[in-house]
Design a protein around this motif. Sequence first.
Motif, PDB file in Angstrom:
ATOM      1  N   ASN A  47     -12.455 -86.636 -25.416  1.00  0.00           N
ATOM      2  CA  ASN A  47     -12.947 -87.314 -25.045  1.00  0.00           C
ATOM      3  C   ASN A  47     -13.841 -86.813 -25.762  1.00  0.00           C
ATOM      4  OD1 ASN A  47     -12.110 -89.449 -23.190  1.00  0.00           O
ATOM      5  ND2 ASN A  47     -11.907 -88.366 -22.202  1.00  0.00           N
ATOM      6  N   LEU A  48     -15.407 -87.317 -25.636  1.00  0.00           N
ATOM      7  CA  LEU A  48     -16.251 -86.943 -25.994  1.00  0.00           C
ATOM      8  C   LEU A  48     -17.470 -86.540 -25.578  1.00  0.00           C
ATOM      9  CD1 LEU A  48     -18.841 -86.450 -28.935  1.00  0.00           C
ATOM     10  CD2 LEU A  48     -19.423 -89.155 -28.181  1.00  0.00           C
ATOM     11  N   TYR A  49     -18.099 -84.941 -25.649  1.00  0.00           N
ATOM     12  CA  TYR A  49     -19.154 -84.127 -25.216  1.00  0.00           C
ATOM     13  C   TYR A  49     -20.293 -83.449 -25.961  1.00  0.00           C
ATOM     14  CZ  TYR A  49     -14.198 -84.441 -22.125  1.00  0.00           C
ATOM     15  OH  TYR A  49     -13.369 -85.396 -21.915  1.00  0.00           O
ATOM     16  N   PHE A  50     -20.953 -83.676 -26.035  1.00  0.00           N
ATOM     17  CA  PHE A  50     -22.633 -83.349 -26.437  1.00  0.00           C
ATOM     18  C   PHE A  50     -23.656 -83.187 -26.148  1.00  0.00           C
ATOM     19  CE2 PHE A  50     -25.251 -86.789 -27.991  1.00  0.00           C
ATOM     20  CZ  PHE A  50     -24.079 -87.706 -27.624  1.00  0.00           C
ATOM     21  N   SER A  51     -24.306 -82.064 -26.866  1.00  0.00           N
ATOM     22  CA  SER A  51     -25.803 -82.118 -26.338  1.00  0.00           C
ATOM     23  C   SER A  51     -26.919 -81.952 -27.095  1.00  0.00           C
ATOM     24  CB  SER A  51     -25.948 -80.693 -25.214  1.00  0.00           C
ATOM     25  OG  SER A  51     -25.039 -81.226 -24.209  1.00  0.00           O
ATOM     26  N   ILE A  52     -28.032 -82.956 -27.385  1.00  0.00           N
ATOM     27  CA  ILE A  52     -29.086 -82.607 -28.324  1.00  0.00           C
ATOM     28  C   ILE A  52     -30.136 -81.552 -27.817  1.00  0.00           C
ATOM     29  CG2 ILE A  52     -30.745 -84.009 -29.468  1.00  0.00           C
ATOM     30  CD1 ILE A  52     -28.954 -86.976 -29.439  1.00  0.00           C
ATOM     31  N   ILE A  53     -30.716 -80.996 -28.284  1.00  0.00           N
ATOM     32  CA  ILE A  53     -31.466 -80.038 -27.956  1.00  0.00           C
ATOM     33  C   ILE A  53     -32.960 -81.263 -28.870  1.00  0.00           C
ATOM     34  CG2 ILE A  53     -32.861 -78.721 -28.323  1.00  0.00           C
ATOM     35  CD1 ILE A  53     -30.234 -76.811 -29.226  1.00  0.00           C
ATOM     36  N   PHE A  80     -41.012 -74.274 -16.145  1.00  0.00           N
ATOM     37  CA  PHE A  80     -40.938 -73.500 -17.111  1.00  0.00           C
ATOM     38  C   PHE A  80     -41.690 -73.650 -18.407  1.00  0.00           C
ATOM     39  CE2 PHE A  80     -38.745 -70.545 -20.205  1.00  0.00           C
ATOM     40  CZ  PHE A  80     -40.190 -69.124 -19.832  1.00  0.00           C
ATOM     41  N   THR A  81     -42.236 -74.089 -19.302  1.00  0.00           N
ATOM     42  CA  THR A  81     -42.134 -74.754 -20.329  1.00  0.00           C
ATOM     43  C   THR A  81     -42.176 -73.932 -21.395  1.00  0.00           C
ATOM     44  OG1 THR A  81     -44.005 -75.809 -19.262  1.00  0.00           O
ATOM     45  CG2 THR A  81     -43.969 -76.196 -21.464  1.00  0.00           C
ATOM     46  N   LYS A  82     -41.476 -74.436 -22.058  1.00  0.00           N
ATOM     47  CA  LYS A  82     -41.108 -74.498 -23.468  1.00  0.00           C
ATOM     48  C   LYS A  82     -40.485 -75.353 -24.520  1.00  0.00           C
ATOM     49  CE  LYS A  82     -39.508 -69.435 -24.252  1.00  0.00           C
ATOM     50  NZ  LYS A  82     -40.371 -69.027 -24.610  1.00  0.00           N
ATOM     51  N   GLY A  83     -40.894 -76.584 -24.329  1.00  0.00           N
ATOM     52  CA  GLY A  83     -41.031 -78.112 -24.464  1.00  0.00           C
ATOM     53  C   GLY A  83     -39.823 -78.394 -24.861  1.00  0.00           C
ATOM     54  N   PHE A  84     -38.530 -77.986 -24.174  1.00  0.00           N
ATOM     55  CA  PHE A  84     -37.680 -78.546 -25.346  1.00  0.00           C
ATOM     56  C   PHE A  84     -36.775 -79.047 -23.850  1.00  0.00           C
ATOM     57  CE2 PHE A  84     -36.408 -74.258 -24.081  1.00  0.00           C
ATOM     58  CZ  PHE A  84     -35.308 -74.425 -23.789  1.00  0.00           C
ATOM     59  N   VAL A  85     -35.772 -79.858 -24.201  1.00  0.00           N
ATOM     60  CA  VAL A  85     -34.953 -80.570 -23.257  1.00  0.00           C
ATOM     61  C   VAL A  85     -33.553 -80.874 -23.913  1.00  0.00           C
ATOM     62  CG1 VAL A  85     -36.420 -82.426 -22.208  1.00  0.00           C
ATOM     63  CG2 VAL A  85     -35.580 -83.206 -24.006  1.00  0.00           C
ATOM     64  N   VAL A  86     -33.266 -80.775 -23.205  1.00  0.00           N
ATOM     65  CA  VAL A  86     -31.096 -80.740 -23.784  1.00  0.00           C
ATOM     66  C   VAL A  86     -30.977 -82.514 -22.880  1.00  0.00           C
ATOM     67  CG1 VAL A  86     -29.323 -79.804 -23.547  1.00  0.00           C
ATOM     68  CG2 VAL A  86     -31.004 -78.332 -24.072  1.00  0.00           C
ATOM     69  N   LEU A  87     -30.559 -83.133 -23.591  1.00  0.00           N
ATOM     70  CA  LEU A  87     -29.738 -84.380 -23.643  1.00  0.00           C
ATOM     71  C   LEU A  87     -28.295 -84.682 -23.866  1.00  0.00           C
ATOM     72  CD1 LEU A  87     -30.229 -87.267 -22.839  1.00  0.00           C
ATOM     73  CD2 LEU A  87     -30.317 -87.844 -25.740  1.00  0.00           C
ATOM     74  N   GLY A  88     -27.429 -84.123 -22.226  1.00  0.00           N
ATOM     75  CA  GLY A  88     -26.121 -83.936 -22.473  1.00  0.00           C
ATOM     76  C   GLY A  88     -25.688 -85.136 -22.296  1.00  0.00           C
ATOM     77  N   ILE A  89     -24.287 -85.472 -22.960  1.00  0.00           N
ATOM     78  CA  ILE A  89     -23.919 -86.965 -22.912  1.00  0.00           C
ATOM     79  C   ILE A  89     -22.218 -86.922 -23.066  1.00  0.00           C
ATOM     80  CG2 ILE A  89     -23.551 -89.312 -23.697  1.00  0.00           C
ATOM     81  CD1 ILE A  89     -26.505 -89.583 -24.962  1.00  0.00           C
ATOM     82  N   GLY A  90     -21.664 -87.492 -22.000  1.00  0.00           N
ATOM     83  CA  GLY A  90     -20.116 -87.497 -22.036  1.00  0.00           C
ATOM     84  C   GLY A  90     -19.703 -88.819 -22.196  1.00  0.00           C
TER      85      GLY A  90
END
Length: 241
Positions: free
Chosen positions: A55-61, A125-135
């Motif tokens: 299957n597909l597992y990934f995360s975008i910063i 805690f602001t670093k200003g990034f998100v991690v978008l994870g999709i399966g």
Amino acid sequence: MSFVIHKFKELESTNSHAMEMARLQQMFHGDVVMAQCQKAGRGRMARSWDSPEGNLYFSIILQPKVGIEKLPEISFLAAVSLRLTLEKLLPESHKKIQNKWPNDLLIDGKKIAGILLESDALSGFTKGFVVLGIGVNLISNPQQTIFPATNLQEFSLKILPEDFLKIFLDEFEILYQKWLDFGFDLIRKIWLQKAWNLGVEVTIKIDGKTQKGIFKDVDLQGNLILEMDGKVQKILVGDVC
Ligand code: BTN
């Protein structure tokens, strides 16, 4: 935006790895972490996400220059991009591909993909990034789930994880720009075009409690709007079934 894909054979979780790399400033906006399998894949509401090979597992910063309050909109953006990807791959099943609040993807009323958006910023805690994870369930799906699940092979579609990812990233890039240019309302409207059970009575489970209401809308903050006993209620988190 240009994406750089980092492929791994096995990770605990692509979300955890991407988050760690972003915190260490070793990965940045547009970096994508992909794994063939995950040993500790995570889902929403602290659930685990079964992650066998195939299957597909990934995360975008992502580091969008928007206010923190807008970050949750990215999961709707991803849900719409996933729907458009699936519609491209399964043109004959168009009608059966739906978005389910908050950000599940269904084919024929069964879950095919899930989204987990995480951010330091969301917990203060602001670093200003998100991690978008999709399966995405390409060849298999878990059997014992609270909501029925399916996989793409059940629809006679055989696709490699890398190939699905490429098509998804193309769709996502276009919508991401539209989101920056025109705002969330456009994304919300496309999401609502194929919303599962819109206008119908749904059951919502929040903290073990079950309530019923008519699914009226999704508001500009991404909340679920239900009509319960003639009154409009705003639902921020929960499972719809
Ligand atoms: C859900 O529907 O509960 C969300 C599931 C999200 C699973 C993906 S798989 C890739 C990324 N890494 C994780 O640990 N979780 C997300």
